[in-house]
Design a protein around this motif. Structure first.
Motif, PDB file in Angstrom:
ATOM      1  N   SER A   1     -16.360  -0.690  -7.148  1.00 34.12           N
ATOM      2  CA  SER A   1     -16.189  -0.620  -8.595  1.00 34.12           C
ATOM      3  C   SER A   1     -14.794  -1.106  -8.970  1.00 34.12           C
ATOM      4  CB  SER A   1     -16.377   0.823  -9.067  1.00 34.12           C
ATOM      5  OG  SER A   1     -15.329   1.636  -8.566  1.00 34.12           O
ATOM      6  N   SER A   2     -14.601  -1.414 -10.253  1.00 36.86           N
ATOM      7  CA  SER A   2     -13.292  -1.903 -10.703  1.00 36.86           C
ATOM      8  C   SER A   2     -12.211  -0.849 -10.480  1.00 36.86           C
ATOM      9  CB  SER A   2     -13.359  -2.292 -12.176  1.00 36.86           C
ATOM     10  OG  SER A   2     -13.767  -1.185 -12.979  1.00 36.86           O
ATOM     11  N   ASP A   3     -12.538   0.420 -10.746  1.00 38.83           N
ATOM     12  CA  ASP A   3     -11.561   1.486 -10.538  1.00 38.83           C
ATOM     13  C   ASP A   3     -11.208   1.636  -9.062  1.00 38.83           C
ATOM     14  OD1 ASP A   3     -11.224   2.061 -13.147  1.00 38.83           O
ATOM     15  OD2 ASP A   3     -12.131   4.055 -13.107  1.00 38.83           O
ATOM     16  N   LYS A   4     -12.214   1.513  -8.215  1.00 34.29           N
ATOM     17  CA  LYS A   4     -11.937   1.652  -6.782  1.00 34.29           C
ATOM     18  C   LYS A   4     -11.089   0.491  -6.285  1.00 34.29           C
ATOM     19  CE  LYS A   4     -14.752   4.049  -4.524  1.00 34.29           C
ATOM     20  NZ  LYS A   4     -15.896   4.635  -3.796  1.00 34.29           N
ATOM     21  N   ASN A   5     -11.305  -0.687  -6.842  1.00 35.86           N
ATOM     22  CA  ASN A   5     -10.464  -1.838  -6.498  1.00 35.86           C
ATOM     23  C   ASN A   5      -9.030  -1.620  -6.962  1.00 35.86           C
ATOM     24  OD1 ASN A   5     -11.705  -4.020  -5.019  1.00 35.86           O
ATOM     25  ND2 ASN A   5     -13.135  -4.229  -6.725  1.00 35.86           N
ATOM     26  N   ILE A   6      -8.859  -0.976  -8.107  1.00 38.59           N
ATOM     27  CA  ILE A   6      -7.512  -0.643  -8.588  1.00 38.59           C
ATOM     28  C   ILE A   6      -6.796   0.239  -7.573  1.00 38.59           C
ATOM     29  CG2 ILE A   6      -6.233   0.692 -10.317  1.00 38.59           C
ATOM     30  CD1 ILE A   6      -8.281  -0.277 -12.392  1.00 38.59           C
ATOM     31  N   GLU A   7      -7.496   1.278  -7.113  1.00 40.31           N
ATOM     32  CA  GLU A   7      -6.887   2.195  -6.146  1.00 40.31           C
ATOM     33  C   GLU A   7      -6.646   1.510  -4.800  1.00 40.31           C
ATOM     34  OE1 GLU A   7      -5.664   4.945  -6.951  1.00 40.31           O
ATOM     35  OE2 GLU A   7      -6.613   5.247  -8.906  1.00 40.31           O
ATOM     36  N   LEU A   8      -7.594   0.690  -4.369  1.00 39.25           N
ATOM     37  CA  LEU A   8      -7.434  -0.036  -3.114  1.00 39.25           C
ATOM     38  C   LEU A   8      -6.201  -0.938  -3.170  1.00 39.25           C
ATOM     39  CD1 LEU A   8      -8.336  -1.021  -0.334  1.00 39.25           C
ATOM     40  CD2 LEU A   8      -9.928  -2.582  -1.479  1.00 39.25           C
ATOM     41  N   ASN A   9      -6.050  -1.671  -4.244  1.00 36.10           N
ATOM     42  CA  ASN A   9      -4.893  -2.552  -4.381  1.00 36.10           C
ATOM     43  C   ASN A   9      -3.592  -1.762  -4.429  1.00 36.10           C
ATOM     44  OD1 ASN A   9      -6.525  -4.841  -4.451  1.00 36.10           O
ATOM     45  ND2 ASN A   9      -6.710  -4.815  -6.685  1.00 36.10           N
ATOM     46  N   ARG A  10      -3.639  -0.599  -5.081  1.00 35.17           N
ATOM     47  CA  ARG A  10      -2.450   0.245  -5.172  1.00 35.17           C
ATOM     48  C   ARG A  10      -1.996   0.703  -3.784  1.00 35.17           C
ATOM     49  NH1 ARG A  10      -1.835   2.857  -9.763  1.00 35.17           N
ATOM     50  NH2 ARG A  10      -4.042   3.359  -9.955  1.00 35.17           N
ATOM     51  N   PHE A  11      -2.966   1.188  -2.999  1.00 31.31           N
ATOM     52  CA  PHE A  11      -2.615   1.709  -1.676  1.00 31.31           C
ATOM     53  C   PHE A  11      -2.311   0.590  -0.680  1.00 31.31           C
ATOM     54  CE2 PHE A  11      -4.837   5.454  -3.425  1.00 31.31           C
ATOM     55  CZ  PHE A  11      -3.810   6.371  -3.246  1.00 31.31           C
ATOM     56  N   ASP A  12      -2.977  -0.545  -0.825  1.00 30.80           N
ATOM     57  CA  ASP A  12      -2.628  -1.696   0.010  1.00 30.80           C
ATOM     58  C   ASP A  12      -1.185  -2.127  -0.257  1.00 30.80           C
ATOM     59  OD1 ASP A  12      -4.965  -1.960   1.420  1.00 30.80           O
ATOM     60  OD2 ASP A  12      -5.766  -3.609   0.235  1.00 30.80           O
ATOM     61  N   SER A  13      -0.798  -2.125  -1.521  1.00 32.46           N
ATOM     62  CA  SER A  13       0.554  -2.537  -1.887  1.00 32.46           C
ATOM     63  C   SER A  13       1.599  -1.596  -1.300  1.00 32.46           C
ATOM     64  CB  SER A  13       0.682  -2.584  -3.419  1.00 32.46           C
ATOM     65  OG  SER A  13       1.984  -2.924  -3.816  1.00 32.46           O
ATOM     66  N   ARG A  14       1.328  -0.298  -1.377  1.00 33.66           N
ATOM     67  CA  ARG A  14       2.263   0.672  -0.798  1.00 33.66           C
ATOM     68  C   ARG A  14       2.375   0.489   0.709  1.00 33.66           C
ATOM     69  NH1 ARG A  14       0.300   6.269  -3.826  1.00 33.66           N
ATOM     70  NH2 ARG A  14       0.790   5.618  -5.964  1.00 33.66           N
ATOM     71  N   ALA A  15       1.246   0.256   1.351  1.00 37.31           N
ATOM     72  CA  ALA A  15       1.235   0.087   2.798  1.00 37.31           C
ATOM     73  C   ALA A  15       1.982  -1.176   3.212  1.00 37.31           C
ATOM     74  CB  ALA A  15      -0.205   0.049   3.307  1.00 37.31           C
ATOM     75  N   GLU A  16       1.808  -2.248   2.445  1.00 31.97           N
ATOM     76  CA  GLU A  16       2.500  -3.502   2.756  1.00 31.97           C
ATOM     77  C   GLU A  16       4.013  -3.305   2.739  1.00 31.97           C
ATOM     78  OE1 GLU A  16       0.966  -6.177  -0.129  1.00 31.97           O
ATOM     79  OE2 GLU A  16      -0.812  -6.728   1.058  1.00 31.97           O
ATOM     80  N   LYS A  17       4.513  -2.523   1.803  1.00 32.28           N
ATOM     81  CA  LYS A  17       5.950  -2.246   1.750  1.00 32.28           C
ATOM     82  C   LYS A  17       6.401  -1.472   2.988  1.00 32.28           C
ATOM     83  CE  LYS A  17       6.172  -2.230  -3.305  1.00 32.28           C
ATOM     84  NZ  LYS A  17       6.388  -1.409  -4.528  1.00 32.28           N
ATOM     85  N   LEU A  18       5.572  -0.514   3.416  1.00 32.66           N
ATOM     86  CA  LEU A  18       5.916   0.261   4.609  1.00 32.66           C
ATOM     87  C   LEU A  18       5.890  -0.610   5.864  1.00 32.66           C
ATOM     88  CD1 LEU A  18       3.940   3.552   3.869  1.00 32.66           C
ATOM     89  CD2 LEU A  18       6.422   3.265   3.852  1.00 32.66           C
ATOM     90  N   LEU A  19       4.962  -1.540   5.913  1.00 35.36           N
ATOM     91  CA  LEU A  19       4.850  -2.415   7.075  1.00 35.36           C
ATOM     92  C   LEU A  19       6.069  -3.325   7.223  1.00 35.36           C
ATOM     93  CD1 LEU A  19       1.070  -3.375   6.826  1.00 35.36           C
ATOM     94  CD2 LEU A  19       2.127  -2.003   8.632  1.00 35.36           C
TER      95      LEU A  19
END
Length: 256
Positions: free
Chosen positions: A3-21
């Motif tokens: 869903s669009s909302d789930k994609n919003i959350e996925l992108n949010r958490f992917d972005s946070r993880a990318e910074k940690l990586l």
């Protein structure tokens, strides 16, 4: 398809993880120790329950593992742990965090509304703050499906009955810090009551009747003493509808 909302959350958490990586060291504090002192009590109890109930021969699924903030206490039980999350990048951080430290750990990319595991696969399903990242009916059904008969569901999460907390979450939604999906599916007392149809509730505790005041109180008297004040009010008020957090242990009934 997400869903669009789930994609919003996925992108949010992917972005946070990318910074940690991109950081040199991701071995930061785990679990309750990573939180302000005045918010630790439910997570300390959550970790204690995990230590007391989960044994080496158990098969455990953690849903919504993220970067592994609460995975450490599961690993320490010696049980077979599957840490799952919709964000592959978050799981990459988790793998780095526990690299060469957890032979009993594996990871799996998984949507909590459609878990890629067989029926009756796990003796425990564990969740810390992730129940709102999917439709209530679907998430609760999937947890039951993958639990073996007599298996247990252990959860710590936010509660959405107190109007002050509801308003605060709505403000975060309007600021783009959370999706509408998480507002609609935040656990409530009614959702917990529905679980009784399928589970025997073994333990249920509520915390944080005055959590909205604790940032101010902690500045005045310090985090250590503010936690004592928070716990004191939780005891004397015997909170439920006003709670910020809850900790649940539920055992799946035979035939559910």
């Amino acid at each position: 398809m997400l869903s669009s909302d789930k994609n919003i959350e996925l992108n949010r958490f992917d972005s946070r993880a990318e910074k940690l990586l991109l950081e040199d060291n991701v071995n930061f504090l785990n679990g309750s120790k990573s939180m302000p002192e005045y918010l630790r009590s439910p997570y300390i109890i959550f970790e204690k329950i995990i230590r007391n109930l989960i044994k080496k021969n158990d098969k455990v699924l953690e849903i919504g593992s993220g970067t592994g903030l609460h995975t450490s206490s599961l690993i320490m039980t010696g049980a077979s742990i599957t840490a799952s999350d919709i964000s592959k990048k978050s799981l990459e951080v988790l793998q780095i965090r526990f690299k060469n430290k957890a032979p009993n750990l594996r990871t799996a990319v998984a949507d909590i509304e459609n878990l890629p595991f067989s029926n009756d696969s796990f003796t425990f399903v564990v969740c810390a703050g992730s129940l709102s990242y999917g439709k209530e009916k679907n998430v609760d059904s999937e947890i039951r499906r993958v639990l073996s008969p007599g298996g247990k569901f252990i959860c710590v999460d936010s509660l959405n009955n107190n109007p002050i907390y509801k308003i605060n979450r709505f403000i975060h939604y309007k600021k783009g810090r959370r999706s509408k999906m998480t507002l609609d599916n935040m656990p409530t007392i009614n959702r917990i009551k529905k679980l009784k149809k399928f589970y025997s509730i073994k333990d249920l505790k509520f915390y944080g009747s005055i959590s909205y005041l604790m940032p101010l109180i902690s500045r005045l008297i310090g985090e250590k003493y503010s936690r004592k004040i928070s716990d004191f009010f939780d005891r004397i008020l015997k909170i439920k509808l006003s709670a910020f957090k809850f900790v649940l242990v539920a055992e799946l009934k035979d035939g559910s």
